[in-house]
Design an enzyme around this catalytic site. Structure first.
Site: not given
Ligand code: PAP
Length: 336
Positions: A77, A79, A82, A141, A164, A172, A230, A300-301
């Site tokens: 969680k 980033g 992304w 991870h 982050r 998250s 992040y 998510r956000k």
């Molecule tokens: P993972 O460890 O399960 O792969 P990961 O991708 O590291 O998760 O983290 C998810 C977070 O990145 C989410 O944050 P939030 O819950 O605070 O919203 C997700 O929304 C955010 N995220 C995913 N894609 C993007 C993107 N393209 N740009 C910015 N933030 C993103």
């Protein structure tokens, strides 16, 4: 002993790893799980027994890195999704146009395999990684200290790490893992998740030790490990993506820069674009034999500071104090 990935793992190698896994698992202390009933404490880190611990044994026993591999390491969680999209788009930018780009029809996690889940017998095999063309893009991870020496000692392969603000990570993670929590277990309350996080008991936690391991290594070996935040990626994506391109050996030329290639990649990988694609709204990612995740749950956000909307002032102060104490003297700051 590492097995060559050019020949299938024999039954003996399978059973050696399985035996090591079973023997290790039986001896480990357990803690409360977030999406599983328990986590196990292995060499200083809390891991899910059936996915993370088993995956770790397989990587340690059988994975052979290539000098051209590009690894993305992260605590969950922070980033990952992304950065997977960005690295994939940077590396493949001359192969695909914006209209026929794989990221339009496949999720970032489908384009950038998660090394930790390639456990033979887990619906997939380490051999699937063997047929991938170079440079392979592989994510993990796992904390740095648990990676096999073959991955950390090799000076040629590149490793990108992202971290982050822990408050945003906690929230998250709590929201995400509650969705994966089996129905027979009661939902994990935010208060419980907070306490566990502060004790370090969360997937691949303690979070601060995960981050510190990669931070220190990136200072010692900046050519091999690029340490990102992040928040910096959100604040100045153009600069970070250019730096990323250089680091992984795919620098942007002046023509590309002036031709808007960096902006194109940023737009393709933006939260707005990816989260609105049909594939990321409807498809399901098979993490392992037992774990399936709706791709939409990776989006998510995507905001900085959203953790503060869930945590009380007291929680914020307490977590900030823990993080400040843990990072003291490291030169690293996380969150505020
Ligand atoms: P993972 O460890 O399960 O792969 P990961 O991708 O590291 O998760 O983290 C998810 C977070 O990145 C989410 O944050 P939030 O819950 O605070 O919203 C997700 O929304 C955010 N995220 C995913 N894609 C993007 C993107 N393209 N740009 C910015 N933030 C993103």
């Amino acid at each position: 002993m590492a097995a060559s990935l050019t020949s299938p793992l024999c039954d003996q190698q399978h059973s050696n790893s399985n035996e090591r896994y079973e023997e290790t698992l039986a001896k480990l202390p357990i803690g409360k799980g977030w999406a599983t009933e328990h986590l196990v404490h292995y060499q200083g880190f809390w891991l899910t027994p059936r996915t993370a611990l088993k995956g770790l044994m397989w990587i340690q026993d059988h994975f052979n890195p290539r000098a051209t591999d590009i690894f993305l390491a992260s605590s969950p969680k922070t980033g990952t999704t992304w950065l997977k999209a960005l690295i994939f788009a940077i590396v493949n930018r001359t192969r695909y146009g914006i209209s026929d780009h794989p990221l339009l029809t496949a999720g970032p996690h489908d384009c950038f395999p998660f090394l930790d889940t390639y456990v033979d017998g887990n619906n997939r095999s380490l051999h699937e990684l063997d047929v991938l063309p170079s440079p392979r893009l592989l994510s993990t991870h796992l904390p740095l200290g648990l990676l096999p020496n073959s991955m950390t000692d090799d000076q040629s392969c590149r490793l990108v790490y992202i971290c982050r603000d822990p408050k945003d990570v906690l929230v998250s993670k709590w929201l995400f893992l509650n969705k994966l929590r089996p129905r027979q277990l009661p939902p994990l309350s935010l208060e419980e998740a907070f306490e566990l996080f502060c004790q370090g008991v969360s997937h691949y936690g303690p979070y601060w030790n995960h981050v510190l391991g990669y931070w220190k290594a990136s200072l010692e070996n900046p050519e091999k490990i690029l340490f990102l935040k992040y928040e910096d990626l959100k604040k100045d994506p153009f600069v970070v993506v250019k730096r990323l391109g250089e680091f992984i050996g795919h620098p942007f030329s002046l023509e590309e820069e002036s031709g808007g290639v960096v902006e194109g990649i940023l737009k393709l990988c933006s939260f707005e674009n990816l989260s609105n694609l049909e594939v990321n709204k409807t498809s399901v990612l098979k993490y392992s034999r037992d774990i399936r995740v709706d791709n939409r749950d990776f989006f998510r956000k995507g905001e900085v500071g959203d953790g503060n909307n869930y945590l009380t002032e007291e929680m914020i102060q307490r977590l900030n104090a823990i993080i400040s104490e843990k990072l003291l003297g490291s030169g690293l700051e996380l969150g505020n």
